[in-house]
Design an enzyme around this catalytic site. Structure first.
Site, PDB file in Angstrom:
ATOM      1  CE1 TYR A  52      -3.247  -2.770   0.041  1.00 12.92           C
ATOM      2  CE2 TYR A  52      -3.839  -2.188   2.273  1.00 12.92           C
ATOM      3  CZ  TYR A  52      -4.035  -2.966   1.152  1.00 12.92           C
ATOM      4  OH  TYR A  52      -5.021  -3.905   1.142  1.00 12.92           O
ATOM      5  CB  SER A 206     -14.533  -3.699  -2.030  1.00 17.32           C
ATOM      6  OG  SER A 206     -15.042  -2.850  -3.022  1.00 17.32           O
TER       7      SER A 206
END
Length: 344
Positions: A52, A206
């Site tokens: 990330y 998500s």
């Protein structure tokens, strides 16, 4: 906040996990504010990964570590991942013993901690024997650098094989981190039942379909300027949902949410958390208000009639069922939806 066991393990985590996927050093101040808001809401679980912040690999871990500096370590659960490329070298990726050991040490430095609560295989590595991978993970557990093990986006067969080796090595493989939302239900037929039988919990990412289920993307209109669809990385994920049929279906959810006194994002998160196999839902945020809004979805129960109305909203007269349910593949960030779902 609600707290749940992660799978059949003894580890308790918050029903909402704060995730740092799009966190980079240049948004560190906002990220710190979001982490503070998460802690205020009772969120104790934080998820990141060594990749990330790409191309600034490790940035997500560094920002999270700095944001949690001064927080009592035992009061939070820190999750990170290994597998995806973090450098140009041939060993800067995958699940080899070399990369796992080196990546774990780097993650510990980035996070400013002595141990990782949950260390996850970010994807399956076809190029490394599973025995090598699981043995390397087991060594980290025995060294005290890692407490629990998990996987992310593995098939049911891959999870089954890993669980067998974990049992043989006597190390705790306790979780799977898949994509899951009203629009993406790929895991329901095979992955969730397999994990339930093996004692693994789902930490789903998500849950609002990269922002689609918030209702901010409207049919026939350009995405908002500050939205994920305009971000170079975020657009790779959300683009699959921006077809007019899907966006129209999302708007059909609005009356349901209004009747329940929920925002669309809260409705989507409550729906995910109602699945008995889900231990926690990962949320991201670009401002503290989003953290507080999403946390308010915890504890909201949707009855059978509401669930049926949600399913009906995703039925289109022309295209049929708009939900991706295929059990033959694992959801990945770069899967392409059928052509009609990608049309403007």
């Amino acid at each position: 906040m609600e707290y749940r066991k992660l799978g059949m393990s003894g580890l308790t985590i918050s029903a909402i996990t704060y995730g740092t996927w799009l966190t980079t050093q240049d948004v560190a101040e906002v990220a710190h504010e979001c982490v503070a808001a998460a802690l205020d809401e009772g969120i104790t679980t934080f998820d990141t990964a060594d990749v990330y912040g790409n191309p600034d690999f490790g940035a997500g871990e560094k920002v999270l570590g700095a944001a949690l500096s001064g927080v009592r370590r035992e009061s939070v659960e820190i999750f990170t991942k290994v597998c995806l490329p973090t450098g140009p070298g041939p060993n800067d990726r995958g699940l080899s013993r070399k990369h796992i050991a080196e990546s774990c040490n780097a993650s510990l430095r980035n996070l400013g901690t002595d141990y990782i609560d949950l260390y996850q295989a970010h994807r399956y590595d076809e190029g490394t024997p599973l025995e090598e991978t699981m043995t390397a993970f087991a060594d980290l557990v025995r060294q005290g650098k890692v407490l629990y093990l998990g996987v992310s986006e593995w098939t049911s067969a891959q999870i089954e094989a890993a669980a067998a080796l974990a049992a043989e090595l006597k190390v705790p493989l306790i979780s799977n981190q898949p994509q899951y939302s009203m629009l993406w239900r790929v895991i329901e037929k095979e992955v969730v039942p397999t994990c339930a039988r093996l004692g693994l919990g789902q930490i789903v990412f998500s849950p609002v379909a990269q922002g689609t289920l918030t209702g901010k993307y409207l049919p026939g209109r350009q995405p908002p300027a500050e939205s994920r669809a305009k971000d170079s990385r975020g657009s790779l994920f959300v683009g699959r949902y921006l077809g007019a049929p899907v966006l129209a279906a999302v708007q059909r959810l609005r009356p349901i949410a209004d009747e329940l006194g929920l925002s669309l994002s809260q409705l989507a998160i409550a729906w995910v958390l109602q699945n008995p196999g889900v231990s926690s839902a990962i949320i991201g945020a670009s401002r503290p208000a989003q953290v507080r809004e999403n946390a308010a979805a915890v504890g909201r129960t949707l009855d059978a009639d509401v669930l049926a109305r949600i399913d009906a909203a995703f039925m289109d007269d022309v295209h049929g069922d708009l939900v991706e349910r295929s059990p033959t593949k694992v959801a990945t960030p770069f899967d392409v939806m059928p052509a009609w779902k990608a049309e403007e």
